[in-house]
Design a protein around this motif. Structure first.
Motif, short mmCIF file in Angstrom:
data_model
loop_
_atom_site.label_atom_id
_atom_site.label_comp_id
_atom_site.label_asym_id
_atom_site.label_seq_id
_atom_site.Cartn_x
_atom_site.Cartn_y
_atom_site.Cartn_z
N UNK A 81 9.23 -9.95 3.67
CA UNK A 81 9.13 -9.93 4.65
C UNK A 81 8.29 -8.44 4.52
N UNK A 82 8.82 -7.60 5.52
CA UNK A 82 8.17 -6.14 5.63
C UNK A 82 9.05 -5.03 6.17
N UNK A 91 5.49 6.23 -1.87
CA UNK A 91 6.25 6.22 -0.58
C UNK A 91 5.22 4.76 -0.95
N UNK A 92 6.31 3.17 -0.14
CA UNK A 92 5.42 1.80 -0.73
C UNK A 92 5.71 1.18 1.11
N UNK A 93 4.57 0.80 1.56
CA UNK A 93 4.68 -0.57 2.45
C UNK A 93 4.20 -1.43 2.27
N UNK A 94 5.19 -2.54 2.21
CA UNK A 94 5.10 -4.04 2.15
C UNK A 94 4.61 -5.09 2.89
N UNK A 107 0.90 -1.20 0.15
CA UNK A 107 -0.07 0.22 0.21
C UNK A 107 0.68 1.50 -0.03
N UNK A 108 0.14 2.57 -0.86
CA UNK A 108 1.17 2.97 -1.01
C UNK A 108 0.79 4.73 -0.37
N UNK A 109 1.38 5.64 -1.08
CA UNK A 109 0.84 6.76 -1.66
C UNK A 109 1.55 7.77 -2.86
N UNK A 110 1.57 8.51 -3.79
CA UNK A 110 2.23 8.17 -5.26
C UNK A 110 1.71 9.75 -5.02
N UNK A 111 2.38 10.49 -5.59
CA UNK A 111 2.31 12.12 -6.04
C UNK A 111 2.40 12.27 -8.15
N UNK A 112 1.66 12.69 -8.60
CA UNK A 112 2.43 12.82 -9.91
C UNK A 112 3.19 13.65 -10.05
#
Length: 217
Positions: A199-200, A172-175, A158-163
């Motif tokens: 993993x995390x 920014x991605x969290x796995x 999941x994450x947040x993106x900026x064009x």
């Protein structure tokens, strides 16, 4: 005789003139219609060069987008989720085909979801994304191959993106991986008790689209 011939010529000229008037009128009407069709009444507005197409402030057109897919791995090609030991010696000690640790997937079900809820202000360049993948199977390489749909793991990012301009994005991605079913617990000698694929973790990165793919226009 000459007067008679002159009257006949004048009469024929008058008839030809009146006969040609409808044709001239049709040609004129066609020319006007063609000229009118060439010039559009309302020119189409040019879309923004980057970012969401400006429209409603909230929930603009196509603010939800993504895809879903389902994959099948043929026998001897099972994805290794990194939970079980690949050592034949360890697998034999754990029971071989009866080993409790059989986290080798037969099926993968996943997709990608992207939400871009704002249509105005700088926020129209921001979006959030979600990439889930579910793994199913019950296999022990070289010992057992089945068509089981037993749940193994739920992997997600999941994450947040900026064009950004020029088809770039800041992300920014969290796995994370959650084990399913019996893999929430220790499952025998072959169990490595790992955190799953990769993993995390959290990453900060950039993405560039090209060749008409993704957001490139």
């Amino acid at each position: 005789m000459k007067n008679r011939i002159r009257e006949i010529v004048l009469s024929l000229s008058a008839l030809l003139t009146f006969a040609c008037i409808p044709g001239f009128a049709q040609d004129f009407a066609g020319t006007v219609a063609l000229a009118s069709s060439v010039v559009p009444a309302d020119p189409v507005p040019t879309p923004a060069p980057w970012g969401a197409r400006e429209g409603r402030t909230l929930l603009p057109h196509n603010w939800v987008r993504g895809y879903t897919d389902f994959s099948f791995a043929p026998p001897h090609n099972e994805p290794d989720l990194g939970r079980c030991s690949p050592s034949s010696t360890v697998i034999v000690s754990a029971g071989g085909a009866n080993s409790m640790c059989n986290a080798y997937a037969r099926y993968l079900w996943g997709g990608y979801l992207e939400l871009q809820p704002f249509g105005k202000t700088f926020l129209r360049h921001a979006f959030v994304f979600f990439t889930p993948t579910f793994s199913f199977g019950n296999n022990v390489p070289q010992f057992k191959y089945t068509a089981s749909m037993a749940g193994v793991a739920f992997e997600r990012a999941v994450g947040l993106g900026i064009e950004l301009p020029k088809n770039f994005e800041f992300r920014v991605t969290q796995h994370q991986v959650d084990w399913l079913g019996k893999y929430n617990h220790h499952v025998g000698l072959a169990d490595l008790s790992t955190a799953g694929p990769y993993g995390l973790y959290t990453t900060v990165g950039a993405r560039w689209y090209f060749g008409g793919y993704g957001r490139s226009r």
